[in-house]
Design an enzyme around this catalytic site. Structure first.
Site, PDB file in Angstrom:
ATOM      1  N   SER A 143       0.851  -1.190   0.000  1.00 29.50           N
ATOM      2  CA  SER A 143       0.000   0.000   0.000  1.00 29.50           C
ATOM      3  C   SER A 143       0.886   1.239   0.000  1.00 29.50           C
ATOM      4  O   SER A 143       2.045   1.191   0.440  1.00 29.50           O
ATOM      5  CB  SER A 143      -0.884   0.016   1.253  1.00 29.50           C
ATOM      6  OG  SER A 143      -1.522   1.272   1.426  1.00 29.50           O
ATOM      7  N   TYR A 156      -2.850  -1.175  10.208  1.00 27.46           N
ATOM      8  CA  TYR A 156      -2.775  -1.522   8.786  1.00 27.46           C
ATOM      9  C   TYR A 156      -1.476  -1.019   8.166  1.00 27.46           C
ATOM     10  O   TYR A 156      -0.771  -1.768   7.472  1.00 27.46           O
ATOM     11  CB  TYR A 156      -3.975  -0.918   8.060  1.00 27.46           C
ATOM     12  CG  TYR A 156      -4.004  -1.152   6.573  1.00 27.46           C
ATOM     13  CD1 TYR A 156      -4.451  -2.355   6.049  1.00 27.46           C
ATOM     14  CD2 TYR A 156      -3.576  -0.164   5.684  1.00 27.46           C
ATOM     15  CE1 TYR A 156      -4.487  -2.574   4.674  1.00 27.46           C
ATOM     16  CE2 TYR A 156      -3.612  -0.370   4.309  1.00 27.46           C
ATOM     17  CZ  TYR A 156      -4.066  -1.577   3.811  1.00 27.46           C
ATOM     18  OH  TYR A 156      -4.087  -1.783   2.452  1.00 27.46           O
TER      19      TYR A 156
END
Length: 251
Positions: A143, A156
């Site tokens: 990400s 996350y």
């Protein structure tokens, strides 16, 4: 465009979102695809869609939270289709919340799915490739948050930063064996999981912060995925390719 004929790709988290798109793209470029996820009904429909376009795919039930699942999956895929030559570690979860509010369960589940499972599947593939003297390629879906963090995504972002570092470490160790390991790092991509959010007041406010006031569609990642899996990209190893429309500079 990439020619993936003769390759077998294993894609986790394939029942929806990015994984669903990745399967179709890889199959369209000639790869046979082992599709793995928890929702069997979704996988069946995806396999049918691939086969309707003369592709080859097979579904495998897979829960990325289960520590024993990667070993079982690899055995099932190898027996049914052969040893994968491409591994797309796409399965992931996100437990949003303030850092001081996240629970130990949130942390453990996130790390299990986003980090431990990609680590074990990568290890299982690399072991087989090295023992057989064959080459392979791994794409870890990380990400933009592996590099630049935002509020409410601490757990996350931590998992994706660790995944990015694991990517580089594995690339360094396995390069001499002809194993390539790279990371694909998307920005905000619209999927069925987050689609409703972008219509909320908070989502609209987030959009206004982005350079082009938009989020991407899964198709925006097609060329990066094909670049990383294409055998002609044999000198691309240990890279982390951010595909985010410059969003990460605004968060």
């Amino acid at each position: 465009m990439a020619d993936l004929r003769g390759h077998l790709a294993l894609v986790t988290g394939a029942s929806s979102g990015l994984g669903h798109r990745f399967v179709q793209v890889l199959a369209a470029h000639g790869a046979k695809v082992a599709v793995a996820a928890r929702r069997a009904d979704r996988l069946s429909a995806l396999v049918e869609a691939v086969e309707a376009k003369n592709g080859v795919a097979r579904a495998f039930a897979f829960d990325a939270r289960d520590g024993a699942a990667p070993d079982a999956l690899m055995e099932e895929v190898a027996e049914a289709m052969g040893v994968p030559t491409l591994l797309i570690n796409n399965a992931g979860i996100h437990r949003p919340g303030k850092a001081h509010r996240n629970t130990a369960e949130d942390f453990d589940d996130t790390m299990a799915v986003n980090l431990r499972t990609p680590w074990r599947l990568s290890q299982l593939c690399a072991e087989r490739w090295i023992a057989a003297g064959t080459q392979g390629a791994i794409v870890n879906v990380a990400s933009m948050l592996a590099f630049r963090v935002g509020a409410g995504v601490s757990t996350y972002a931590t998992s994706k930063a660790a995944l990015q570092h694991m990517t580089a470490s594995h690339a360094l160790e396995w390069a001499r064996h002809g194993v390539r390991v790279n990371a694909l790092c998307p920005g905000y991509i619209r999927t069925e999981i987050n689609e409703a959010f972008w219509e909320t007041e908070q989502g609209q406010a987030e959009l206004k912060r982005l350079p082009r006031r938009r989020v991407g569609d899964p198709e925006a990642l097609d060329t990066a995925l094909l670049f990383l899996t294409d055998p002609r990209s044999h000198f691309v190893n240990g890279a982390s390719i951010v595909v985010d429309d410059a969003q990460s500079w605004a968060i």
